[in-house]
Write a protein that holds these residues in place. Sequence first.
Motif, PDB file in Angstrom:
ATOM      1  N   ILE A 264     -82.804  44.904  25.195  1.00 42.97           N
ATOM      2  CA  ILE A 264     -81.352  45.078  25.175  1.00 42.97           C
ATOM      3  C   ILE A 264     -80.647  43.724  25.103  1.00 42.97           C
ATOM      4  O   ILE A 264     -79.681  43.540  24.352  1.00 42.97           O
ATOM      5  CB  ILE A 264     -80.910  45.854  26.435  1.00 42.97           C
ATOM      6  CG1 ILE A 264     -81.374  47.312  26.350  1.00 42.97           C
ATOM      7  CG2 ILE A 264     -79.397  45.790  26.605  1.00 42.97           C
ATOM      8  CD1 ILE A 264     -81.147  48.096  27.624  1.00 42.97           C
ATOM      9  N   THR A 265     -81.114  42.757  25.890  1.00 44.65           N
ATOM     10  CA  THR A 265     -80.482  41.442  25.902  1.00 44.65           C
ATOM     11  C   THR A 265     -80.605  40.761  24.539  1.00 44.65           C
ATOM     12  O   THR A 265     -79.652  40.158  24.033  1.00 44.65           O
ATOM     13  CB  THR A 265     -81.131  40.563  26.988  1.00 44.65           C
ATOM     14  OG1 THR A 265     -81.000  41.213  28.255  1.00 44.65           O
ATOM     15  CG2 THR A 265     -80.443  39.209  27.058  1.00 44.65           C
ATOM     16  N   ALA A 266     -81.806  40.867  23.949  1.00 46.05           N
ATOM     17  CA  ALA A 266     -82.002  40.267  22.628  1.00 46.05           C
ATOM     18  C   ALA A 266     -81.097  40.928  21.592  1.00 46.05           C
ATOM     19  O   ALA A 266     -80.465  40.252  20.752  1.00 46.05           O
ATOM     20  CB  ALA A 266     -83.468  40.395  22.210  1.00 46.05           C
ATOM     21  N   GLY A 267     -81.005  42.247  21.661  1.00 39.53           N
ATOM     22  CA  GLY A 267     -80.128  42.950  20.733  1.00 39.53           C
ATOM     23  C   GLY A 267     -78.672  42.577  20.948  1.00 39.53           C
ATOM     24  O   GLY A 267     -77.904  42.427  19.979  1.00 39.53           O
ATOM     25  N   ALA A 268     -78.291  42.448  22.215  1.00 38.75           N
ATOM     26  CA  ALA A 268     -76.913  42.065  22.508  1.00 38.75           C
ATOM     27  C   ALA A 268     -76.601  40.677  21.971  1.00 38.75           C
ATOM     28  O   ALA A 268     -75.506  40.428  21.431  1.00 38.75           O
ATOM     29  CB  ALA A 268     -76.671  42.112  24.014  1.00 38.75           C
ATOM     30  N   LEU A 269     -77.551  39.756  22.106  1.00 39.30           N
ATOM     31  CA  LEU A 269     -77.334  38.398  21.601  1.00 39.30           C
ATOM     32  C   LEU A 269     -77.205  38.399  20.084  1.00 39.30           C
ATOM     33  O   LEU A 269     -76.324  37.719  19.513  1.00 39.30           O
ATOM     34  CB  LEU A 269     -78.492  37.506  22.045  1.00 39.30           C
ATOM     35  CG  LEU A 269     -78.352  36.021  21.727  1.00 39.30           C
ATOM     36  CD1 LEU A 269     -77.087  35.452  22.379  1.00 39.30           C
ATOM     37  CD2 LEU A 269     -79.583  35.251  22.196  1.00 39.30           C
ATOM     38  N   ALA A 270     -78.056  39.187  19.405  1.00 37.22           N
ATOM     39  CA  ALA A 270     -77.986  39.268  17.940  1.00 37.22           C
ATOM     40  C   ALA A 270     -76.653  39.854  17.494  1.00 37.22           C
ATOM     41  O   ALA A 270     -76.003  39.357  16.562  1.00 37.22           O
ATOM     42  CB  ALA A 270     -79.145  40.108  17.413  1.00 37.22           C
ATOM     43  N   MET A 271     -76.247  40.941  18.188  1.00 40.62           N
ATOM     44  CA  MET A 271     -74.960  41.544  17.838  1.00 40.62           C
ATOM     45  C   MET A 271     -73.819  40.588  18.134  1.00 40.62           C
ATOM     46  O   MET A 271     -72.824  40.537  17.409  1.00 40.62           O
ATOM     47  CB  MET A 271     -74.782  42.863  18.594  1.00 40.62           C
ATOM     48  CG  MET A 271     -73.499  43.614  18.232  1.00 40.62           C
ATOM     49  SD  MET A 271     -73.376  45.235  19.003  1.00 40.62           S
ATOM     50  CE  MET A 271     -74.671  46.115  18.153  1.00 40.62           C
ATOM     51  N   GLY A 272     -73.963  39.820  19.208  1.00 42.43           N
ATOM     52  CA  GLY A 272     -72.925  38.867  19.562  1.00 42.43           C
ATOM     53  C   GLY A 272     -72.756  37.796  18.508  1.00 42.43           C
ATOM     54  O   GLY A 272     -71.623  37.390  18.168  1.00 42.43           O
ATOM     55  N   VAL A 273     -73.862  37.325  17.993  1.00 42.98           N
ATOM     56  CA  VAL A 273     -73.788  36.323  16.918  1.00 42.98           C
ATOM     57  C   VAL A 273     -73.053  36.886  15.704  1.00 42.98           C
ATOM     58  O   VAL A 273     -72.212  36.223  15.086  1.00 42.98           O
ATOM     59  CB  VAL A 273     -75.215  35.856  16.542  1.00 42.98           C
ATOM     60  CG1 VAL A 273     -75.153  34.968  15.286  1.00 42.98           C
ATOM     61  CG2 VAL A 273     -75.850  35.105  17.698  1.00 42.98           C
ATOM     62  N   TRP A 274     -73.384  38.140  15.379  1.00 39.04           N
ATOM     63  CA  TRP A 274     -72.708  38.773  14.245  1.00 39.04           C
ATOM     64  C   TRP A 274     -71.218  38.918  14.508  1.00 39.04           C
ATOM     65  O   TRP A 274     -70.385  38.687  13.634  1.00 39.04           O
ATOM     66  CB  TRP A 274     -73.330  40.145  13.993  1.00 39.04           C
ATOM     67  CG  TRP A 274     -72.633  40.904  12.892  1.00 39.04           C
ATOM     68  CD1 TRP A 274     -72.751  40.728  11.558  1.00 39.04           C
ATOM     69  CD2 TRP A 274     -71.688  41.984  13.084  1.00 39.04           C
ATOM     70  NE1 TRP A 274     -71.946  41.610  10.872  1.00 39.04           N
ATOM     71  CE2 TRP A 274     -71.289  42.385  11.782  1.00 39.04           C
ATOM     72  CE3 TRP A 274     -71.155  42.618  14.207  1.00 39.04           C
ATOM     73  CZ2 TRP A 274     -70.378  43.419  11.590  1.00 39.04           C
ATOM     74  CZ3 TRP A 274     -70.257  43.635  14.001  1.00 39.04           C
ATOM     75  CH2 TRP A 274     -69.860  44.037  12.718  1.00 39.04           C
ATOM     76  N   LEU A 275     -70.862  39.312  15.783  1.00 37.96           N
ATOM     77  CA  LEU A 275     -69.442  39.466  16.101  1.00 37.96           C
ATOM     78  C   LEU A 275     -68.701  38.141  16.033  1.00 37.96           C
ATOM     79  O   LEU A 275     -67.546  38.075  15.595  1.00 37.96           O
ATOM     80  CB  LEU A 275     -69.298  40.077  17.507  1.00 37.96           C
ATOM     81  CG  LEU A 275     -69.689  41.560  17.649  1.00 37.96           C
ATOM     82  CD1 LEU A 275     -69.660  41.971  19.117  1.00 37.96           C
ATOM     83  CD2 LEU A 275     -68.756  42.451  16.832  1.00 37.96           C
ATOM     84  N   VAL A 276     -69.361  37.051  16.444  1.00 34.22           N
ATOM     85  CA  VAL A 276     -68.721  35.740  16.377  1.00 34.22           C
ATOM     86  C   VAL A 276     -68.488  35.330  14.942  1.00 34.22           C
ATOM     87  O   VAL A 276     -67.436  34.799  14.579  1.00 34.22           O
ATOM     88  CB  VAL A 276     -69.582  34.688  17.114  1.00 34.22           C
ATOM     89  CG1 VAL A 276     -69.050  33.277  16.855  1.00 34.22           C
ATOM     90  CG2 VAL A 276     -69.599  34.972  18.609  1.00 34.22           C
ATOM     91  N   ALA A 277     -69.476  35.643  14.116  1.00 31.37           N
ATOM     92  CA  ALA A 277     -69.384  35.207  12.715  1.00 31.37           C
ATOM     93  C   ALA A 277     -68.459  36.089  11.890  1.00 31.37           C
ATOM     94  O   ALA A 277     -67.753  35.600  11.007  1.00 31.37           O
ATOM     95  CB  ALA A 277     -70.786  35.203  12.103  1.00 31.37           C
ATOM     96  N   GLU A 278     -68.441  37.405  12.164  1.00 32.56           N
ATOM     97  CA  GLU A 278     -67.730  38.324  11.287  1.00 32.56           C
ATOM     98  C   GLU A 278     -66.487  38.963  11.903  1.00 32.56           C
ATOM     99  O   GLU A 278     -65.608  39.410  11.183  1.00 32.56           O
ATOM    100  CB  GLU A 278     -68.690  39.447  10.851  1.00 32.56           C
ATOM    101  CG  GLU A 278     -69.951  38.971  10.172  1.00 32.56           C
ATOM    102  CD  GLU A 278     -69.679  38.308   8.827  1.00 32.56           C
ATOM    103  OE1 GLU A 278     -68.614  38.596   8.225  1.00 32.56           O
ATOM    104  OE2 GLU A 278     -70.519  37.513   8.367  1.00 32.56           O
TER     105      GLU A 278
END
Length: 634
Positions: A264-278
Amino acid sequence: MSRRSTVEDPARHANVRQLVRAHRRRFTVSYVCQVIGGVAPLVQVLLLRSVIDGLVQDRTTGSDVAWQIAGMLGLGLLGVWMTYAARVVSTRAAGEVIADMQSSMFRRLTTMPIQFYTTVRPGAIVSRLTSDANGAEAMYTSVVPVVVSGVTTIVASVVIVALVDPRLLVLLVVIPVAIAYVRRAEARINQLIARSFDVTKDLASSAETFVSRDGAVLARQNGQTEREQRHFEEKTRELAGLTAATAKAAATSGASYGAAFVVITAGALAMGVWLVAEQNVTVGSVILIVLYLQQLQAPVQSLLGTRYPRMRSTIALDRVEAVLAAGSGDTPAARPAGTTPTEQPRAGQPAPALRMRGTRYRYPPVSSYSIEGLSHAGDALSISFLPITGLGGDDRGPTADARPGAARTDALDGIDLTVDRGEVVAIVGSSGAGKSTLAGIAAGLLDCDEGTVEIAGNAIQSLDEQQRAALIAYIPQEPYVLHASVRDNLRYANPDATDSELLDVCRAVALDELVAQLDDGLDSVIGEKGHRLSGGERQRIAIARAALKRPAFVVLDEPTAHLDTATEAHVRAAMDQLFAGAGILMIAHRLSTVRQADRIVVLEAGRIVQAGRHEELAEQEGRYRVLLSSSVSS
């Protein structure tokens, strides 16, 4: 009662809740501290988000950072101290509740009907007062605080994430998925725990039964010692296997839960990166959600971890509630405050020591005075005047007809009996005739179902325990001696007795030589149940103790059974002096002890069938003559 019906019962633990309610202020303070302690770290993360966003966007000044760091420090300390305060206050409150539980259970158990004590072993009572009460403590020191803290953390986290950016709530959806998986694993753990409870109960039963004198004799006489040893060993190995399986299942559940949160944490970090970028979400917000996910892992896991202590505490509370909810049954009715027993003289004469009119008594079924989980039908201790009865409600007393459909009979059926002051009345009869039951009613230990019983002119039902004790002395065949000094044993009946009075009464019952031989005299401790004394010496202690009460009425249940002939004659002469002026009811199992009685009453099937002096009854055709012939031939 099934477990489901117990859980759904709205009145479940009603008496326990009443005890807890008395300490609700302390518990409220502890919960408030718990909430503050849980929210403070979450607000701390919000300040961290501001620091990170300010640094990334290069808009943070030194003073801003200083205030933010100071705020984080303050919130951290606040969380630590609030958690500390919550633990201290809740532990103190829980300790008070447990003390109240134990005191309330002891009060209830000591006021149960006398018959109740035939259905339990002393060890079971001790376990209920200690292990079960202490087992309930976890509910207030561990389970409830963890639930309050965990729920607060989870709810506050969700609210803060929604306020920061509602889109981030998508990341929290995966948590229920992980919880559902773990719950399935915990179902297996619950099965293993339930089975381990059953096995532990079997082990305790075997140990209590066969690591005892009577159990050991039974096993050895029947050649079953090795079988019982094998049975015990099998159960210990089964319990060890269940313990290992439970630990493995718990470890598997914990590992699965930990792995799920890593994903879950890894997925949250990946989604967070996408949210920051997009999606123009700030870096601080992404770090916030990652930290919240990390902080959510502990409370969610703690909530799941409360299932086992909650189960144990709930079972313990069920057992405590069973005692608190039990009726007190045959406890004497209390008189109005400030009243005292008053004699009712007739024609200038004092009222008889005992007057019974139309007295009837029926052995109650065990179900009427038993406590679920504590009382056991057919597992009764030996109390002479209380025959074993069955849980189903059928009498097992000697006067009951056990045939299906047969009417139950009274143990005492319409007894009319008077014992005057200074008179000695002996009760004789065959085994099961009702002698000891009559003694129990006359002594105020049992309440009759019909009729009246008066002691020194007072209706016995109107006397409370202290008033009955002041008027009546009961000396059983097997008297109980306290693990205390001779002085304390004697003063138990009269705390104000002087040493001179103690020595005088010891001399009267031929205990003076024993006291003189003891190292510390009256201060000598005579051991658990008087193991340093012979049976005759214990009986003389009981007689001396009763004499110090100066009662109006004395009930003797073969009190000289363990005495040799010379000592018996001495003690009987002493009792004539010690109990002068008191009415005496003597239960006789040996007819040789009643020849000098002023009157002999013969019982048969709960009824008086003969009465008179020995010489008169011995000449008459009747039950006494049959008993006399039997005693002579034996």
